[in-house]
Design a protein around this motif. Structure first.
Motif, short mmCIF file in Angstrom:
data_model
loop_
_atom_site.label_atom_id
_atom_site.label_comp_id
_atom_site.label_asym_id
_atom_site.label_seq_id
_atom_site.Cartn_x
_atom_site.Cartn_y
_atom_site.Cartn_z
N ARG A 1 -7.02 -8.68 4.22
CA ARG A 1 -7.65 -9.14 5.46
C ARG A 1 -8.47 -10.40 5.17
O ARG A 1 -8.40 -11.40 5.91
CB ARG A 1 -8.56 -8.02 5.98
CG ARG A 1 -8.93 -8.14 7.45
CD ARG A 1 -9.69 -6.91 7.90
NE ARG A 1 -8.83 -5.73 8.04
CZ ARG A 1 -9.05 -4.57 7.44
NH1 ARG A 1 -10.10 -4.40 6.66
NH2 ARG A 1 -8.22 -3.56 7.62
N GLU B 1 -6.72 7.29 0.17
CA GLU B 1 -8.10 6.80 0.13
C GLU B 1 -8.21 5.42 -0.52
O GLU B 1 -9.27 4.82 -0.53
CB GLU B 1 -9.01 7.80 -0.57
CG GLU B 1 -8.90 7.87 -2.08
CD GLU B 1 -7.89 8.91 -2.55
OE1 GLU B 1 -6.96 9.23 -1.77
OE2 GLU B 1 -8.01 9.38 -3.69
N PHE C 1 -2.92 -2.35 10.34
CA PHE C 1 -3.10 -3.66 9.72
C PHE C 1 -2.26 -4.72 10.44
O PHE C 1 -2.72 -5.82 10.73
CB PHE C 1 -2.70 -3.57 8.24
CG PHE C 1 -2.79 -4.87 7.50
CD1 PHE C 1 -4.00 -5.30 6.97
CD2 PHE C 1 -1.67 -5.67 7.35
CE1 PHE C 1 -4.08 -6.51 6.29
CE2 PHE C 1 -1.75 -6.88 6.68
CZ PHE C 1 -2.96 -7.29 6.14
N GLU D 1 1.77 -0.11 7.43
CA GLU D 1 0.42 0.04 7.98
C GLU D 1 0.36 -0.62 9.35
O GLU D 1 0.10 -1.82 9.47
CB GLU D 1 -0.60 -0.61 7.04
CG GLU D 1 -0.78 0.10 5.71
CD GLU D 1 -1.38 1.47 5.87
OE1 GLU D 1 -2.19 1.66 6.79
OE2 GLU D 1 -1.01 2.37 5.09
N GLY E 1 -7.41 1.39 1.97
CA GLY E 1 -8.43 0.56 2.61
C GLY E 1 -8.88 -0.61 1.76
O GLY E 1 -8.97 -1.74 2.24
N GLU E 2 -9.14 -0.35 0.47
CA GLU E 2 -9.67 -1.40 -0.38
C GLU E 2 -8.67 -2.55 -0.57
O GLU E 2 -9.05 -3.71 -0.67
CB GLU E 2 -10.08 -0.82 -1.74
CG GLU E 2 -8.94 -0.22 -2.55
CD GLU E 2 -9.41 0.61 -3.75
OE1 GLU E 2 -9.21 0.16 -4.88
OE2 GLU E 2 -10.00 1.70 -3.54
N THR F 1 0.81 -1.22 0.00
CA THR F 1 0.00 0.00 0.00
C THR F 1 0.84 1.27 0.00
O THR F 1 0.30 2.38 0.04
CB THR F 1 -0.92 0.04 1.25
OG1 THR F 1 -0.12 -0.05 2.42
CG2 THR F 1 -1.91 -1.11 1.24
N LEU G 1 -6.19 -3.32 1.69
CA LEU G 1 -6.08 -4.00 2.98
C LEU G 1 -7.27 -4.94 3.20
O LEU G 1 -7.13 -6.01 3.77
CB LEU G 1 -5.98 -2.98 4.12
CG LEU G 1 -4.71 -2.15 4.15
CD1 LEU G 1 -4.70 -1.24 5.38
CD2 LEU G 1 -3.46 -3.03 4.15
N GLU G 2 -8.43 -4.51 2.71
CA GLU G 2 -9.63 -5.32 2.84
C GLU G 2 -9.43 -6.69 2.18
O GLU G 2 -9.75 -7.74 2.76
CB GLU G 2 -10.80 -4.57 2.20
CG GLU G 2 -12.16 -5.18 2.40
CD GLU G 2 -12.45 -5.51 3.86
OE1 GLU G 2 -12.18 -4.64 4.70
OE2 GLU G 2 -12.92 -6.62 4.15
#
Lengths: 224, 246
Positions: B186, B176, B204, B201, B179-180, B170, B182-183
């Motif tokens: 995850r 902005e 995270f 991060e 997040g997508e 990342t 990392l999602e």
């Protein structure tokens, strides 16, 4: 000028055909030589890189007219007389093609090497990280991108090579310049003849440039 | 899944570039299904360490076993190992000359000899998983950074890897879009993927990491569960680093 065209037009057109034939042979083999030597110069093997560098420097360091004399006169002399093997004849077309192929090939190798090196190393790494062998990664990922950036330089080299065919008039190949000399000798109309010949080269090269532009547009990604 | 099998075993790994010693003595085991997060200042050797794990960098010494195969052995077929170890790069490295779909299909078709139709279906399913079904025919230059990185993850996943390596995935993204990405990571962690993640991060690392390694100066100075590392770091250099970034 009209008299030149009506009397010698056919002859000059045929000579242009010979020029194009010579350029085509030369360029075809130049592409093969350029590809091989260009790729050799980005390999990890020191020996390969050394051989590639020697070839490129040798050819670039010798004027093409010397190379032409050397191949056309020198090589058969070496073979037939010095080594005494005999029986070797080299036509002007063959000698000329070899000469162009070697000369243009060396420059092409440099264009191809630079093209490959201009592609971000991340592209090769990503392909290798997926398990692709080096050669597959080169073939599928790096070369297609490299070739796109190389197109303008390659076309430029093609044009130079096409014009360089005129140097091969010195070994007696009946290409455009050689033929034009004969026309001038017969008519003494040097202004008209050379103007026509110049125009003929110009037209062919402009056409080549147009084709290159079209090709370049076609090769843009996602542009279809 | 058996959680105790060792997926990656590294012992006494050393790596030098000419005179510069980047990795001094790294030993670490990663278990199957574990998510190991590597943090540390830049120049500490994190990325180099990660790149050694699929031999993008050749180790100068020590031993690296991936699923029991010693990849420091010159005779090992590294390409076979790489097929099972996916890697995601900081700068995405999508193949610029191919559409998104072709990016995903290249390796499966080329290496696993999948027929194109199967590979295509597989690739589309993978794109759906990262939420980019509508981008199959787009070219990389038409995507945002976050989208590129999600495609890059999908591309690696299409080879059905056992292990995924993430090299600052990342760091090159606009805030902005972090997040997508990392999602997606995850989600991968939750379904039991073995992951080694180099990242800045910290959120995270704390949330998803099973274990955190702090690297500095070519060494692992501290390792432990996130609560330990972030809650009560023992090494002064770790404390110093965390103070600066948190």
């Amino acid at each position: 000028m009209l008299r030149i065209i009506s009397t010698f037009g056919r002859l000059l057109l045929t000579a242009m055909g010979q020029t194009l034939l010579l350029a085509l042979y030369g360029l075809f083999f130049a592409c093969i030589i350029g590809m091989i030597v260009g790729i050799m110069s980005v390999l990890r093997s020191r020996a390969c890189r050394f051989v590639a560098a020697v070839f490129v420097n040798l050819i670039r360091g010798v004027p093409m007219i010397v190379l032409a004399y050397f191949i056309f006169f020198g090589v058969p002399y070496l073979w037939n007389t010095i080594l005494g093997v005999g029986g070797m004849t080299l036509s002007a077309l063959h000698a000329g093609s070899i000469c162009l192929a070697l000369n243009c090939g060396a420059y092409m190798a440099e264009i191809i090497r630079a093209g490959i090196e201009s592609v971000d190393v991340g592209q090769m790494e990503a392909a290798r990280s997926l398990g692709l062998p080096w050669w597959r990664a080169m073939h599928r990922v790096v070369l297609p991108q490299a070739i796109r950036t190389m197109i303008p330089s390659i076309i430029n080299q093609f044009i130079i090579t096409l014009k360089d065919t005129s140097i091969l008039s010195v070994i007696g190949f009946p290409e455009l310049v050689n033929t034009a000399k004969n026309v001038v000798a017969a008519t003494f109309m040097s202004f008209q003849t050379w103007a026509i010949v110049g125009l003929m080269y110009l037209i062919v090269i402009l056409l080549l440039q147009r084709a290159a532009k079209v090709l370049e547009r076609r090769l843009k990604y996602g542009a279809q | 899944m058996e959680r105790n099998r060792i997926a990656i075993h590294v012992s006494h790994l050393k790596k030098s570039f000419k005179q510069l010693e980047v990795l001094k003595d790294i030993s670490v085991d990663v278990k199957e299904g574990e998510v190991v997060v590597i943090i540390g200042p830049s120049g500490s050797g994190k990325s180099t360490f990660l790149r050694c794990l699929n031999r993008l960098e050749e180790a100068s010494g020590g031993e690296i076993m991936i699923d029991g195969i010693d990849i420091t052995d010159k005779r090992c077929d590294i390409n076979k190992v790489r097929e099972r170890v996916g890697m995601v790069f900081q700068h995405f490295n999508l193949f610029n000359n191919m559409s998104v779909l072709r990016n995903l299909m290249l390796a499966p078709v080329d290496l696993k000899k999948q027929d194109r139709e199967t590979a295509r279906k597989d690739a589309l399913a993978m794109l759906a998983r990262v939420g980019l079904s509508d981008k199959a025919d787009a070219y990389p230059h038409q995507l945002s950074g976050g989208q590129k990185q999600r495609v890059a993850i999908a591309r690696a996943l299409c080879m059905r890897p056992d292990i995924m390596l993430f090299d600052e995935p990342t760091s090159a993204l606009d805030p902005e879009m972090v997040g997508e990405v990392l999602e997606v990571m995850r989600h991968l962690a939750h379904i039991g993927m073995t992951m080694v993640v180099v990242t800045h991060e910290m959120g995270f690392a704390r949330e998803v990491g099973d274990r955190v390694l702090f690297m500095d100066d070519g060494l692992i100075l501290e390792e432990g569960v996130p609560e330990e590392i972030f809650g009560s770091p023992t090494n002064p250099r770790t404390r110093d680093f965390l103070n600066k970034v948190l």
